[in-house]
Design an enzyme around this catalytic site. Structure first.
Site, PDB file in Angstrom:
ATOM      1  CE  LYS A  74      20.360  -5.977  12.146  1.00 47.11           C
ATOM      2  NZ  LYS A  74      20.734  -5.721  10.738  1.00 47.11           N
ATOM      3  CG  HIS A 191       7.896 -23.299  -3.216  1.00 42.37           C
ATOM      4  ND1 HIS A 191       6.657 -23.904  -3.102  1.00 42.37           N
ATOM      5  CD2 HIS A 191       8.338 -23.116  -1.944  1.00 42.37           C
ATOM      6  CE1 HIS A 191       6.360 -24.065  -1.836  1.00 42.37           C
ATOM      7  NE2 HIS A 191       7.349 -23.596  -1.105  1.00 42.37           N
ATOM      8  CE  LYS A 352     -17.725 -13.076  -4.282  1.00 44.89           C
ATOM      9  NZ  LYS A 352     -17.368 -12.548  -2.955  1.00 44.89           N
TER      10      LYS A 352
END
Length: 792
Positions: A74, A191, A352
């Site tokens: 693809k 994670h 910040k």
């Protein structure tokens, strides 16, 4: 000619080439007088390597045509990499709910609230990493067939690149770096581990194992190659804490997915050794593209110039290991890569406003955790699949209005949407200051301000955030772990030591303060911070020591930055413990620098015994060390100056040795070898125009400051016991040790002066490290009765 005959003829050619390799080698060894094609070939390629290449290429061909499966790829048009091809198996993985979930997780977390272009998510980043992983491993496969990279390896690496971020929670790193530690302080959840669990869940839920096996992947251990384990190791790294049956840490090659000869495959998706991997290549390019931040780093060049070489990796491998290296001319490009990381963190990731919004999102998630059980979702991948950035919409539009925590969470989210954010007051570099202490000092400063100015600023109305920014390896230079090769010697790996234009520090911590209190008190809050930061964050002095009047860092404390003949001004009488933060210090038993004194390097000293004393200190002064180094004799420029130890002048200054020097202050040891390898020579203050001036025949390659002293004393000649050891000055050996005089000694460390009479009365003699069996050995006719260290 028919296809069959052409094929047979080609096979015969390959067989002939393979079988005549040994014959070619013998003819080459004979040394032909006239250059031949074989001799020319041997110059450029070893016959054994040639055989490996032929084997490798044939295996790839055999593997490619042994699988009767659809090969339709693809084509996807990516915003960064252009048109890329995806293997059919990758497409099947992409078309699952577990992977499609990444469409709803922003790549830059809260960055989208600050940078309107940062709308990209983990979905396209993961596809980009799969593409680059395939490009790199296929490039190595094509250029170095002797590595035996098969198509299974290629597919596994691509799958790992595609699935490496499946475990990210809402708002990417915010979830595992801020939220999980807040609700589960003892959790070690990351994670990367969640990505492996999600991948295994994805395969099982969508019945992909059979299809993966059809494409040649192996799920059962076969010759130490388990592809499911291999993909997991590529994503989360190899577990270095594995233990044997006896409970001891395992040594050697610890990976289970592939054998050690394919160690380089573990450096493609997530490279823990030097942080150069395709994950970073994609997100550097993609984030810069969407943020509108320019970059000079070009990952395409690294793809072209990557090559696998044998490398001796210190403290990691017991023997040389195959590792990805780069052409030497790409050193600047690689440093630009690390600098790009720093720039992205400084300008975008740790902006910040981004940071304060992330803190607010974290607080909202913490408040809503009890209701939505957000933190519990990490235990079950089925529930975790449902957890995305859309959690904020769930909080905002929840029908449960009675829960106080949920109401608070909704208010926080609403403030973000209305841009009602805490106001940024300022930031400062922590340098070597302790984070928790600075936070405590700031709290004390607010309370002091209220008392002195008669104000009522609330400590809880301030938000303190500490930001860490580096080049990829904390305070280390990441270039120190990158290996290169030269065009003429493509198989010889080396480190580049003469790096130019490097930053002074590779790591910095920023202390930031925000104010979320009443608007009418914002001006006072700003004044409070400005006054405190101006005084507190003055440039750190060259020498700094924190002293206490109790053992174990207890009692009253005082920072000292300069010479202190008396502790009266510090509010303490004596120093019983201290922390040398910067520089080298002398601590004296008496006021006004009254002897004896003790030399302290950077470190913690919980009591007087820790620095070799029996009594607390009553005065102290800083000690400066400075030396000027020259590569040429006679102090000819260029000049290189240092005030600290140097294990290699070549690595630090780019010179191949010190042939002359000037000791400005302190006492130094110069070594002829790197890493303080003997022989060495002690140098006092003065000029040394050549190595012979300090007693050497060869130039020096490393040097350090003399900060430790030890001498062994004997009353009789030729080191006859008893022996008396001392590390400080001694005004009378009779008073201190009960001996009449010193007739032999061994200087273990430092430089000492030996005096013939008590109380340091001349004549005296200078002794460097070594053994002195009698007074004549140190140039005297009479024994010594007092001695002193040479410290300046």
């Amino acid at each position: 000619m028919s296809d069959e005959k052409t094929f047979d003829k080609t096979v015969e050619k390959i067989k002939t080439l393979f079988q005549t390799t040994e014959t070619v080698t013998e003819s080459e060894a004979a040394g032909p007088s006239v250059p031949t094609a074989a001799a020319a070939r041997s110059v450029f390629e070893d016959p054994t390597v040639r055989k490996k290449k032929i084997n490798g290429e044939l295996q790839i061909i055999a593997e490619k045509y042994s699988l009767k499966l659809p090969t339709d790829v693809k084509v996807v048009n990516d915003s960064v990499h252009g048109h890329i091809e995806l293997h059919p198996l990758l497409v099947k993985i992409i078309d699952t709910p577990q992977f499609q979930r990444l469409r709803d997780i922003k790549q830059l977390g809260a960055g989208y609230w600050v940078f309107p272009g940062a709308s990209h998510n983990r979905f396209e980043h993961s596809i980009g990493v799969a593409h680059l992983a395939g490009c790199l491993v296929k490039s190595l496969q094509e250029k170095q067939p002797e590595l035996n990279i098969n198509n299974r390896d290629v597919l596994c690496v691509q799958i790992a690149g595609l699935c490496h971020d499946l475990g990210h929670g809402p708002f990417s790193h915010l979830f595992d770096l801020l939220f999980i530690p807040a609700v589960k302080p003892d959790s070690k959840w990351k994670h990367e581990k969640a990505s492996v669990k999600m991948f295994e869940h994805l395969v099982k839920e969508n019945g992909l194992q059979q299809l993966m096996e059809a494409y040649g992947l192996k799920f059962k251990t076969d010759q130490n190659e388990n592809d499911l384990v291999f993909i997991g190791e590529l994503i989360k790294g190899v577990d270095k804490d594995k233990k044997d049956r006896d409970g001891n840490l395992k040594k050697g090659w610890l990976a289970e997915g592939r054998t050690e000869d394919k160690a380089f495959l573990y450096e493609i998706v997530s490279n823990e050794r030097n942080k150069i991997d395709v994950d970073k290549w994609d997100y550097f390019a993609r984030d810069c593209h969407h943020l509108g931040i320019s970059k000079s780093f070009d990952h395409q060049r690294l793809l072209k110039f990557a090559r696998v070489c044998e490398v001796e990796i210190k403290d990691e491998a017991q023997k040389p290991r195959q590792s990805i290296c780069y052409r030497d001319k790409e050193a600047g490009n690689i440093f630009d890569m690390f600098r790009t990381r720093y720039t992205l963190h400084r300008q975008a990731y740790q902006h910040k406003t981004v940071n304060i919004i992330e803190i607010m999102i974290k607080e909202a998630l913490v408040k809503a955790d009890g209701h939505f059980q957000i933190s519990e979702a990490i235990k079950a991948m089925k529930e975790y699949t449902k957890l995305t950035d859309q959690i904020l919409e769930k909080i905002l539009y929840s029908e449960y209005d009675q829960e106080k925590d949920l109401q608070d969470a909704r208010e926080i989210v609403m403030k973000i949407l209305k841009r009602d954010l805490p106001k940024f007051l300022g930031e400062a570099k922590l340098e070597k200051r302790d984070q928790s202490k600075v936070e405590g000092d700031w709290t004390a400063a607010v309370e002091k301000w209220n008392k002195e100015k008669k104000q009522d600023l609330k400590v809880d109305d301030f938000v303190v955030d500490v930001v860490c920014i580096d080049h990829g390896m904390k305070d280390k230079n990441p270039m120190d772990n990158v290996y290169f090769y030269r065009k003429r010697d493509p198989d010889i790996a080396f480190l580049i030591t003469d790096q130019m234009f490097l930053p002074k520090d590779f790591y910095e911590e920023l202390f930031r303060v925000y104010y979320k209190g009443p608007e009418e008190k914002l001006k006072e809050a700003q004044q409070c911070f400005d006054e405190w930061s101006r005084e507190y964050f003055k440039p750190m002095p060259k020498c700094l020591i924190l002293v206490y009047d109790k053992d174990e860092f207890g009692g009253n404390e005082c920072f000292i930055t300069g010479d202190c003949p008396s502790l009266d001004r510090c509010g303490i009488d004596v120093v019983r413990s201290c922390k040398v933060i910067k520089g080298i210090w002398k601590l004296y038993d008496g006021q006004e620098y009254k002897e004896p004194h003790y030399l302290l390097k950077e470190g913690d000293y919980p009591n007087p015994a820790a620095w070799g004393a029996t009594n607390p200190a009553k005065s102290l002064k800083s000690v400066t060390f400075q030396i000027q180094l020259y590569e040429q004799v006679d102090l000819v420029n260029p000049k290189h100056e240092t005030t600290v130890d140097c294990p290699s002048v070549e690595e630090q200054f780019g010179i191949n040795g010190v042939r002359s020097c000037k000791v400005v202050s302190g006492v130094w040891e110069l070594y002829e070898g790197r890493d303080y390898t003997e022989p060495h020579y002690l140098l006092n203050e003065g000029e040394y125009p050549n190595p012979a001036a300090w007693g050497a025949t060869n130039p020096a390659q490393s040097l350090n400051r003399v900060t430790s002293f030890k001498i062994q004393l004997f009353e009789r000649e030729n080191f006859e016991d008893p022996m008396h050891e001392i590390t400080v000055d001694c005004s009378s050996v009779e008073d201190q040790f009960g001996i009449k005089a010193v007739r032999s000694c061994k200087v273990v460390s430092g430089i000492w002066r030996l005096f013939e009479d008590p109380d340091y009365t001349k004549p005296h003699y200078l002794l460097k490290e070594g053994e002195y069996p009698n007074p004549a050995a140190w140039g005297a006719t009479n024994p010594a009765q007092s001695l002193k260290r040479v410290t300046e």
